[in-house]
Design a protein around this motif. Structure first.
Motif, PDB file in Angstrom:
ATOM      1  N   HIS A 155     -32.715 -64.874   0.935  1.00 29.06           N
ATOM      2  CA  HIS A 155     -33.062 -64.234   2.198  1.00 29.06           C
ATOM      3  C   HIS A 155     -32.221 -62.969   2.369  1.00 29.06           C
ATOM      4  O   HIS A 155     -31.057 -62.935   1.991  1.00 29.06           O
ATOM      5  N   HIS A 196     -41.380 -68.629   1.529  1.00 27.97           N
ATOM      6  CA  HIS A 196     -40.381 -68.941   2.567  1.00 27.97           C
ATOM      7  C   HIS A 196     -40.820 -68.432   3.947  1.00 27.97           C
ATOM      8  O   HIS A 196     -41.374 -67.333   4.050  1.00 27.97           O
ATOM      9  N   ALA A 205     -40.415 -73.711   4.024  1.00 29.38           N
ATOM     10  CA  ALA A 205     -41.158 -73.105   2.920  1.00 29.38           C
ATOM     11  C   ALA A 205     -42.384 -73.969   2.678  1.00 29.38           C
ATOM     12  O   ALA A 205     -42.388 -75.161   3.001  1.00 29.38           O
TER      13      ALA A 205
END
Lengths: 335, 335
Positions: free
Chosen positions: A118, A230, A244
């Motif tokens: 991320h 995700h 996810a």
């Protein structure tokens, strides 16, 4: 007042430390901490670390290897590579921490690991946007709704989406990365809908060129995550959902190295077969389609569940709880 | 054959992970490891990590802070700065690991923490050498013998000595360091003697400018180690002795942040009052004097003690032991 003062200002002098009293002596010194929650965390960390050394008779060489291993994990890490998170993921700690902090009950959508990929530089995009600049990929139309546990649509949810490319790499793994790719930040509309164009996800190995990769090899474990997209769903008043979705039938579906797959997050892909739909979403006929209905808990619902489970856990340990900024501390700490 | 094969090649598929079965699932995946000792270490690491999360209901913010803390420890570390060792030291782990690996019985000299300031670039020096280039220091004559537990002198022991300066800093803490200072590698003579000129040690703070320093501040702990001189005594056939001597009366004698002081390692300094001695060691009259008689265990004595204590520990856990390269693994692992 949730905090409690440390037991006493008179710290007994330590001396003549041995394998028999070292743990007690460390607790004595740490009992000077004035934050009861931190004191509790340290008491448990020190107890577990020392028990581990006693139980295993940890050798000096193993201790050195452990020190070196953890040091290298820090050294290989940077703003875009989070090897310590990968270690936490591969030991099942990340999944456990997520489950403890974001407990769910039916019909709320389950969470899963955030993972190490991320980033905070994804661009705001309109619904319908194309996430990837990847000519080799098979486009995937993703059409979702977001509701609360009573079935009401939730608008204006901030949806952070990220996904690897058709070769199984995230943009941050490209040494020549100039900006985000395969990422976007969307908003749900008045009827709780959001939609975008991703790619059909493929399985990929977690990074094996660092210390965590060496650990997996030593353990005889494969590194391949089943393909997934995700999602992070965020709106004030609702419990943050990090999750996810995994298309069914991936060869690594039941042996994910980061323990992220849950049955409720496995989805059956279909295809766009309705010309009206193809037109509405501006995709070709027969484009693969992923649909999902997310259900969020409110902050209050999640808080109540967390508290209930914390009390149950402390009861198992035969301890009563006091609360420190919403987190539990054994009541005995204050007596 | 000390190793045992992993239980089975048929790894049950994992799915639908929850707080209830995640630990078991991680154990299942790690059971693929073919090294029984590593498998045992991982089983205990994962169990302790997960128990810690359950017991404390570790929050996501605390988990993130922990990941960040450990990552920064690696990032501040280099060949001359060992912050992860400092963490191990300040949590009592280093002392415990030394005690487990180098068990002692009377009259053998007790060990203590290596600490983060040992280097491998100290020069070989003759007996009588001056360790420090420090004009402000008070010289200390150190005169020692080394014997076995039967009282026999041990010659040709390699003695690695290191000590901070009169301001409380080790050479490696000097950003302009060009080579070793306050260090030396000596050899014991035919009668087990060695001697050198150190300085009267002063207390000093462990490095407080890194993550471990921040931890100590958060815990309300002071950073000051009582003054000491480090010794590492090494000779094939004898158990390595890593220890330190602490002049009596230091204000931090009973609150050492790394838990290194033991009563048997506290020494009373005297002075050189015999002109023959002053002449023999080439020091001025009234030079402070530290004398100590080290006693080493043989490898065999240490091995026997280690084994005996490992069996006792496993018995406490109601487990039988098999040995893997001299280290214990629960017998149940092979059944």
């Amino acid at each position: 007042m949730n905090r409690c003062e440390p037991p006493s200002t008179a710290i007994p002098p330590m001396k003549d430390l041995t394998t028999e009293n070292i743990t007690e002596n460390v607790h004595i010194v740490n009992s000077q901490c004035r934050d009861s929650r931190l004191r509790y965390l340290l008491e448990r960390i020190v107890t577990h670390l020392h028990e581990f050394c006693h139980e295993t008779r940890l050798s000096t060489e193993e201790w050195e290897a452990g020190i070196q291993f953890l040091t290298e994990i820090g050294q290989i890490s940077n703003d875009l590579r989070h090897e310590m998170i990968l270690l936490s993921d591969t030991l099942g700690v990340s999944l456990l921490v997520d489950s403890i902090n974001h407990p769910r009950h039916e019909p709320a959508t389950e969470g899963t690991v955030l993972g190490p990929f991320h980033t905070h530089d994804a661009k705001e995009k309109d619904n319908g946007a194309v996430l990837h600049n990847d000519p080799d990929a098979t486009q995937l139309l993703v059409v979702c709704t977001i509701r609360d546990t009573d079935g009401n649509y939730i608008s204006d949810v901030k949806i952070d989406v990220w996904e690897g490319d058709s070769k199984g790499f995230y943009d941050v793994q490209d040494p020549n990365r100039t900006g985000p790719d395969g990422r976007g930040v969307l908003r749900s509309d008045e009827e709780g809908n959001f939609f975008f164009k991703a790619i059909v996800p493929v399985p990929y190995p977690i990074p094996m060129d660092g210390p965590v990769g060496k650990m997996l090899q030593a353990l005889g474990r494969h590194p391949n995550r089943p393909g997934h997209v995700h999602f992070m769903l965020d709106k004030p008043g609702y419990d943050l959902l990090i999750t996810a979705l995994y298309p069914r039938g991936d060869p690594y579906e039941s042996s994910d190295p980061v323990f992220g797959v849950k049955e409720s997050l496995i989805v059956d892909l279909s295809k766009v077969t309705d010309p009206a739909m193809a037109s509405k979403y501006d995709v070709e006929m027969n484009t693969p389609l992923l649909t999902y209905d997310f259900v969020l808990l409110t902050d209050q619902q999640a808080r109540d569940l967390r508290k209930q489970r914390a009390v149950e856990e402390m009861r198992k340990q035969k301890r009563n709880v006091v609360w420190h900024n919403g987190l539990p501390v054994p009541a005995a700490e204050c007596q």
